[in-house]
Design a protein around this motif. Structure first.
Motif, short mmCIF file in Angstrom:
data_model
loop_
_atom_site.label_atom_id
_atom_site.label_comp_id
_atom_site.label_asym_id
_atom_site.label_seq_id
_atom_site.Cartn_x
_atom_site.Cartn_y
_atom_site.Cartn_z
N ILE A 104 47.81 38.41 -23.52
CA ILE A 104 47.22 39.60 -22.91
C ILE A 104 46.33 39.22 -21.72
O ILE A 104 45.37 39.90 -21.40
CB ILE A 104 46.42 40.42 -23.96
N GLU A 107 42.68 38.36 -30.29
CA GLU A 107 44.07 37.98 -30.55
C GLU A 107 44.17 36.81 -31.53
O GLU A 107 44.96 36.85 -32.48
CB GLU A 107 44.75 37.63 -29.23
N GLU A 110 48.70 44.19 -29.33
CA GLU A 110 48.66 44.60 -27.93
C GLU A 110 47.98 45.96 -27.77
O GLU A 110 47.13 46.15 -26.89
CB GLU A 110 50.06 44.65 -27.34
#
Length: 420
Positions: free
Chosen positions: A240, A257, A276
């Motif tokens: 990301i 994450e 996400e």
């Protein structure tokens, strides 16, 4: 409720937990500490879990506009909502006799306001059947009221010189206090750098932590991560790293994450899509919050040098050479010199103000520090009036930033700005 200040000691929380049936054990916990970014990381981890189908409580410190922002609950796949006023009042009323009983024990003493709010959150999450709670520490970690929990994952975002009067005056000492959240068998994830990183790693090893992970900033601001599970290390560029918004949020997102990766290793089903969506959808008031355009008005509670440096970087990246007018109001315990050193170089002008909180830093001190950087900063009180003055000076293409403290940001009438 009367505010009883900060008294760092877990005995009162332990006593309340015992009286109320250990509510902190009714759900699984991710515990988040750090100097900056812990609120955003808390929000992202909570959003990941909610998008994966769990009922998730999240507890924040501080709030910005509404006290109930501290206690949030997300139903599976839904955005979080503040605890309803009726539930807040009811649980607080139910807590009162327990608070009085603990206070009557001279060996323990009167619970603090923060401890009462923390207990209220734990009771609400248990009552609502939360599967998970993501708890942000209030101050430090080792003796913070939230540290009664038994977390699956302990997250330490970074370490900077803040609250030195309580946590110590070196990065190593502050890291030791933050690392106090680390528990045996928990995953430990961090975005800290040396020398704090070594302190956190040592605590992880001494206390028998399980999974280990860290995040750092690569070239061009791209977050990189390393995770070690069962002795096998994996390193990757964050998936990301293209997250829109301030660059420092990419670091928070990368930390969220790898926290999700550690929980996956523990058997939790966390689809890639949930991770996400979680990092992209999570938001908090007062963190690079754009509340108006033409001119842009941004609210950001940067209150120490590290947060101010991140804000300065984000402003430069997002708005380049556009004229920037800063409204700065701070609290007395924060270092105005460090904040001003980072923000003054990019400011076309500064307006000095102060929040109404009794612990505020006088606006004259802000103006004095601005003068040391060659800027004549008029004093305008309260913060909303200071913002109005800034808007009078601004043209549509300029950028106005209210910063220096969440207390200052919290006095801005966002609805009035949006309606203007």
């Amino acid at each position: 409720m009367q505010a009883f200040g900060w008294r760092l000691d877990l005995s009162r929380m332990e006593a309340l937990c015992d009286r109320l049936g250990r509510p902190e054990r009714a759900f699984k916990v991710v515990h988040v500490a750090g100097t900056n970014g812990k609120g955003s990381t808390t929000a992202m981890v909570a959003a990941i879990l909610a998008h994966a189908g769990f009922r998730v409580g999240s507890y924040f410190s501080p709030y910005v506009f509404n006290l109930r922002e501290r206690v949030m609950l997300a139903q599976p796949g839904e955005p979080p909502l503040m605890i309803p006023e009726a539930d807040f009042a009811r649980i607080l009323t139910e807590l009162r006799p327990h608070i009085e009983a603990v206070a009557a024990d001279e060996s323990v003493g009167q619970p603090t306001e923060f401890e009462v709010k923390t207990m209220l959150a734990l009771l609400y999450f248990r009552e609502q059947g939360a599967d998970w709670a993501v708890l942000e520490t209030g101050l430090g970690g080792r003796l913070d009221a939230t540290n009664v929990c038994r977390p699956e994952a302990c997250v330490i975002t970074n370490i900077g010189l803040d609250h030195t009067e309580r946590l110590g005056d070196t990065l190593e000492a502050i890291a030791g206090e933050k690392a106090g959240i680390i528990k045996r068998g928990a995953a430990v994830l961090t975005g800290a750098e040396e020398p704090a990183l070594s302190v956190i790693r040592a605590a992880y090893e001494e206390r028998g932590g399980a999974e280990w992970g860290r995040v750092w900033q690569g070239s061009g601001g791209v977050p990189l991560a390393e995770q070690c599970i069962n002795g096998s290390a994996a390193r990757w560029r964050s998936a990301i790293d293209a997250l829109p918004g301030p660059s420092y949020q990419r670091m928070n997102a990368a930390l969220a994450e790898i926290t999700a990766e550690a929980l996956r290793h523990r058997g939790l089903r966390l689809p890639d899509a949930a991770i996400e969506r979680g990092v992209r959808c999570a938001s908090l008031p007062g963190r690079f919050q754009v509340v108006r355009n033409d001119p842009h008005v941004i609210l950001d509670g940067a209150h120490n040098r590290e947060a101010a440096a991140a804000l300065a970087s984000s402003l430069s990246t997002a708005f380049g050479e556009r004229k920037k007018i800063l409204v700065i109001g701070m609290m007395g315990r924060h270092a105005v010199d460090g904040v001003m050193a980072e923000l003054a170089p990019l400011a076309a002008s500064i307006i000095a103000t102060e929040p109404t909180n009794e612990r505020r830093l006088p606006a004259e001190r802000v103006a004095e520090e601005a003068a040391r950087h060659g800027l004549d900063a008029p004093v305008v009180r309260p913060p909303m009036e200071a913002l109005r003055r800034a808007l009078e000076l601004a043209s549509p293409e300029d950028v106005v930033v209210v910063t220096g403290s969440f207390y200052t940001v919290g006095e801005i009438d966002v609805a009035a700005l949006e309606a203007a």
